[in-house]
Scaffold this motif. Structure first.
Motif, mmCIF file in Angstrom:
data_model
loop_
_atom_site.group_PDB
_atom_site.id
_atom_site.type_symbol
_atom_site.label_atom_id
_atom_site.label_comp_id
_atom_site.label_asym_id
_atom_site.label_seq_id
_atom_site.Cartn_x
_atom_site.Cartn_y
_atom_site.Cartn_z
ATOM 1 N N THR A 2 0.861 -1.233 0.003
ATOM 2 C CA THR A 2 -0.042 -0.016 -0.085
ATOM 3 C C THR A 2 0.948 1.383 -0.051
ATOM 4 N N LEU A 3 0.462 2.387 -0.745
ATOM 5 C CA LEU A 3 1.027 3.710 -0.800
ATOM 6 C C LEU A 3 0.094 4.721 -0.346
ATOM 7 N N VAL A 4 0.532 5.224 0.693
ATOM 8 C CA VAL A 4 -0.575 6.234 1.027
ATOM 9 C C VAL A 4 0.036 7.805 0.910
ATOM 10 N N LEU A 5 -0.937 8.425 0.080
ATOM 11 C CA LEU A 5 -0.486 9.914 -0.067
ATOM 12 C C LEU A 5 -1.399 10.859 0.532
ATOM 13 N N VAL A 6 -0.633 11.816 1.438
ATOM 14 C CA VAL A 6 -1.512 13.046 1.832
ATOM 15 C C VAL A 6 -1.180 14.397 1.362
ATOM 16 N N GLU A 7 -2.142 14.643 0.686
ATOM 17 C CA GLU A 7 -2.183 15.954 -0.285
ATOM 18 C C GLU A 7 -3.293 16.754 -0.143
ATOM 19 N N ARG A 8 -3.544 17.736 -0.930
ATOM 20 C CA ARG A 8 -4.212 18.767 -0.943
ATOM 21 C C ARG A 8 -4.872 18.748 -2.490
ATOM 22 N N PRO A 9 -5.857 17.575 -2.837
ATOM 23 C CA PRO A 9 -6.090 17.639 -4.291
ATOM 24 C C PRO A 9 -7.038 18.793 -4.656
ATOM 25 N N ILE A 10 -7.019 19.196 -5.903
ATOM 26 C CA ILE A 10 -7.872 20.247 -6.370
ATOM 27 C C ILE A 10 -9.253 19.448 -6.963
ATOM 28 N N ALA A 11 -10.409 20.149 -6.407
ATOM 29 C CA ALA A 11 -11.445 19.623 -6.831
ATOM 30 C C ALA A 11 -11.665 19.462 -8.438
ATOM 31 N N GLU A 12 -12.210 18.559 -9.028
ATOM 32 C CA GLU A 12 -12.418 18.367 -10.363
ATOM 33 C C GLU A 12 -13.722 19.267 -11.046
ATOM 34 N N HIS A 13 -14.617 19.212 -10.274
ATOM 35 C CA HIS A 13 -15.712 19.738 -10.903
ATOM 36 C C HIS A 13 -16.408 20.971 -10.322
ATOM 37 N N HIS A 14 -15.830 21.352 -9.299
ATOM 38 C CA HIS A 14 -16.212 22.768 -8.609
ATOM 39 C C HIS A 14 -14.923 23.559 -8.181
ATOM 40 N N LEU A 15 -14.938 24.715 -7.719
ATOM 41 C CA LEU A 15 -14.065 25.770 -7.198
ATOM 42 C C LEU A 15 -13.810 25.684 -5.529
ATOM 43 N N GLU A 16 -12.761 24.979 -5.343
ATOM 44 C CA GLU A 16 -12.598 24.936 -3.598
ATOM 45 C C GLU A 16 -11.195 25.862 -3.520
ATOM 46 N N GLN A 17 -11.415 26.872 -2.696
ATOM 47 C CA GLN A 17 -10.398 27.986 -2.665
ATOM 48 C C GLN A 17 -8.986 27.337 -2.120
ATOM 49 N N LEU A 18 -9.207 26.675 -1.117
ATOM 50 C CA LEU A 18 -7.873 26.437 -0.328
ATOM 51 C C LEU A 18 -6.974 25.799 -1.247
ATOM 52 N N PRO A 19 -7.027 24.657 -2.045
ATOM 53 C CA PRO A 19 -6.321 23.827 -2.938
ATOM 54 C C PRO A 19 -5.706 24.947 -4.072
ATOM 55 N N LEU A 20 -6.788 25.711 -4.473
ATOM 56 C CA LEU A 20 -6.405 26.526 -5.637
ATOM 57 C C LEU A 20 -5.374 27.643 -5.217
ATOM 58 N N ALA A 21 -5.382 28.285 -3.957
ATOM 59 C CA ALA A 21 -4.667 29.416 -3.495
ATOM 60 C C ALA A 21 -3.391 28.737 -3.137
ATOM 61 N N TRP A 22 -3.287 27.212 -2.802
ATOM 62 C CA TRP A 22 -1.921 26.566 -2.383
ATOM 63 C C TRP A 22 -1.326 26.398 -3.835
ATOM 64 N N ASP A 23 -2.222 26.070 -4.712
ATOM 65 C CA ASP A 23 -1.459 25.880 -6.346
ATOM 66 C C ASP A 23 -0.868 27.212 -6.632
ATOM 67 N N VAL A 24 -1.163 28.218 -6.352
ATOM 68 C CA VAL A 24 -0.469 29.403 -6.860
ATOM 69 C C VAL A 24 0.427 29.526 -5.894
ATOM 70 N N HIS A 25 0.359 29.232 -4.326
ATOM 71 C CA HIS A 25 1.721 29.455 -3.579
ATOM 72 C C HIS A 25 2.665 28.682 -3.858
ATOM 73 N N MET A 26 2.385 27.367 -4.387
ATOM 74 C CA MET A 26 3.463 26.348 -4.956
ATOM 75 C C MET A 26 4.179 26.952 -5.951
ATOM 76 N N MET A 27 3.596 27.705 -6.950
ATOM 77 C CA MET A 27 4.061 28.168 -8.044
ATOM 78 C C MET A 27 5.115 29.338 -7.728
ATOM 79 N N VAL A 28 4.822 30.126 -6.663
ATOM 80 C CA VAL A 28 5.412 31.254 -6.408
ATOM 81 C C VAL A 28 6.658 31.054 -5.654
ATOM 82 N N ASN A 29 6.445 30.066 -4.639
ATOM 83 C CA ASN A 29 7.339 29.523 -3.497
ATOM 84 C C ASN A 29 7.964 28.453 -3.426
ATOM 85 N N ASN A 30 7.879 27.726 -4.808
ATOM 86 C CA ASN A 30 8.590 26.298 -4.886
ATOM 87 C C ASN A 30 9.066 26.523 -6.277
#
Length: 536
Positions: free
Chosen positions: A467-495
């Motif tokens: 078994t492989l267990v991932l712990v992540e913050r997935p982006i919702a595929e069918h609606h907009l959830e703000q936290l994952p989308l904000a962290w996506d931009v954060h990762m682009m800026v600071n990583n």
């Protein structure tokens, strides 16, 4: 008249008594999801709302008489209080300004749900459309502005239309009425002027919303400033005046007062005259509470605030904004600036509290080995081993984290069950033979090619069926959830290489590297556990 009214003298007319009795029966038999289905079938909002009351509008000589009727029906009434929202709506409908509306709450079956009767008092005639005034009431369980806006937009997107509302100062709640297949009332804590203006369709609302968005930097820096000053720590033992806080932080009294007042409008602090206290929200800025976010506020309002200033450069060129501002990739910068590194590590540790519930989301074997790949200081591995005494652990990470991991695992009483293996998941083999491999908040740091290298290395170590267990913050595929989308931009800026991904993108990554995604289980703050099986 039926047996439950036999021999009793009631103020209300029989048809109104029947409506009240039906509402009482509904309250006793209905949970939140069923009540939501009565308003909007198949709406997935039950985790954010509580069904709290069923409401009716009645005409009667007095609210006290209606309260006496409730006693005869086996419901304990409260004292009548003014209902300004319904009063204002009825005044407009009746075109008269002498309308007196009192609300009588009745606790049904010991609570927590209530019957709410808005009583049009004074012998006024029946109101046209009186039946249409009946509604089901729900209370938002969160006071977070982002969550509240999400709830509101979900209701509107599902087809409900705004039908009035207002701020009830007696209860300190904002009340929003909706019209749909059945009328609905949404109550949110406090005075929520932006949300109310959005609901009422004020002509300046779009400009207000845009100003609110554009001034987000002011909120970030204000939080960082009071975090640096340690204001929340000073309020831990009780309220203090602005002068005392200024003296103990070395701040200018008037300027500190102005910042505290701004943050009080956001719910971070509370005040009584010139005496300040911390709210539940503001307490998260204390350094001594579990899950403290003080250092996170300092990081987001300091180092990462500066890097976000180069966001446009990243969008135009693809280069990390952090690298542009500080002249080095993030982890190279931290290696050269130990104070920044300590702040970063402390801030990241504030996000580990949810890891305690990860083991409960897993189907762990009773025995075998759990390998935590890039396990850092060992908190997640410790929680897993404490939940399954028959398991052993291996922590695989860079050499410099071994001492802190040894200390953490020892503090949790499982140091003797863990082997510490130093290594780099790009260049060194991952320890083999694990029944379970953990990879917590790692893949979002890397592009697809580097993720493939990490997953390929783990797959080479894992036997089929592991078994492989991932712990992540997935982006919702069918609606907009703000936290994952904000962290996506954060990762682009600071990583340099980071990004958040949808569940489908994680599924494809796993499939291409020998794993099949089998289940996704939600965690707080839009995090998730993604469980996969080694298949080849």
């Amino acid at each position: 008249m039926s047996s439950w009214t036999s021999g009793a003298r009631f103020t209300l007319r029989e048809k109104d008594l029947r409506r009240v009795a039906d509402a009482i029966a509904f309250i006793r038999a209905t949970d939140t999801q069923d009540a939501l289905d009565a308003v909007l079938p198949d709406t997935d909002l039950a985790r954010h709302l509580d069904f709290v009351h069923s409401a009716l509008l009645l005409a009667a000589d007095s609210a006290d008489g209606v309260g006496a009727d409730l006693v005869r029906l086996g419901v304990a009434p409260g004292d009548p209080v003014p209902n300004v929202v319904v009063r204002d709506r009825l005044a407009r409908r009746l075109n008269r300004d002498d309308v007196d509306v009192r609300v009588v709450h009745g606790v049904v079956g010991g609570g927590p749900r209530r019957l709410e009767l808005s009583v049009l008092c004074g012998g006024l005639p029946d109101v046209p459309g009186q039946e249409d005034e009946s509604r089901l009431g729900f209370r938002a369980t969160s006071d977070d502005d982002v969550v509240l806006r999400g709830i509101y937009e979900s209701l509107v997107d599902a087809g409900l239309t705004a039908d009035g509302g207002g701020y009830d100062k007696h209860a300190d709640v904002t009340v929003l009425h909706f019209r749909g297949p059945r009328r609905m009332e949404l109550t949110v804590p406090g005075q929520r002027e932006p949300l109310l203006l959005r609901h009422l369709g004020r002509p300046d609302q779009v400009k207000r919303d845009m100003l609110h968005l554009m001034s987000g930097a002011w909120r970030t820096r204000s939080l960082a400033a009071v975090a640096e000053l340690g204001v929340a720590d000073l309020l831990a033992d009780g309220p203090k005046s602005t002068a005392e806080l200024a003296a103990r932080t070395g701040a200018r009294t008037d300027n500190l007062r102005r910042v505290l007042r701004f943050l009080a409008s956001l719910g971070v602090f509370a005040f009584d005259g010139d005496s300040w206290s911390s709210t539940e929200l503001g307490a998260m800025l204390r350094s001594d509470v579990e899950g403290s976010q003080r250092d996170l506020a300092r990081l987001y309002g300091g180092l990462f605030y500066r890097s976000f200033g180069a966001l446009e450069h990243t969008v135009r060129t693809g280069e990390s904004a952090f690298t542009r501002v500080f002249g080095a990739d993030p982890f190279d910068h931290f290696a050269e600036h130990p104070d920044d590194a300590r702040l970063f590590e402390s801030a990241m540790a504030s996000g580990t509290s949810f890891l305690k519930i990860v083991p409960g989301a897993l189907d762990l074997p009773s025995e075998g080995t759990v390998v935590d790949v890039a396990g850092g200081d060992g908190h997640l591995l410790a929680f897993v081993l404490r939940s399954a005494p028959g398991l052993r652990g291996v922590l695989f990470d860079r050499p410099h984290v071994m001492e802190s991991a040894r200390a953490v695992l020892g503090d949790h009483g499982c140091g003797g069950r863990v082997d510490l293996v130093p290594g780099d998941f790009f260049h060194d083999p991952v320890p083999a033979g694990g029944a379970v491999y953990l990879l917590s908040r790692i893949l979002h740091d890397w592009d697809d090619g580097r993720c493939a290298a990490i997953l390929g290395n783990i797959r080479a170590a894992a036997a089929p069926g592991a078994t492989l267990v991932l712990v992540e913050r997935p982006i919702a595929e069918h609606h907009l959830e703000q936290l994952p989308l904000a962290w996506d931009v954060h990762m682009m800026v600071n990583n340099v290489h980071g990004r958040e991904r949808t569940a489908g993108e994680y599924r494809n990554l796993l499939c291409a590297n020998g794993f099949e995604l089998t289940v996704i289980r939600p965690l707080p703050l839009d995090m998730a556990v993604l469980v996969a099986t080694a298949v080849r």
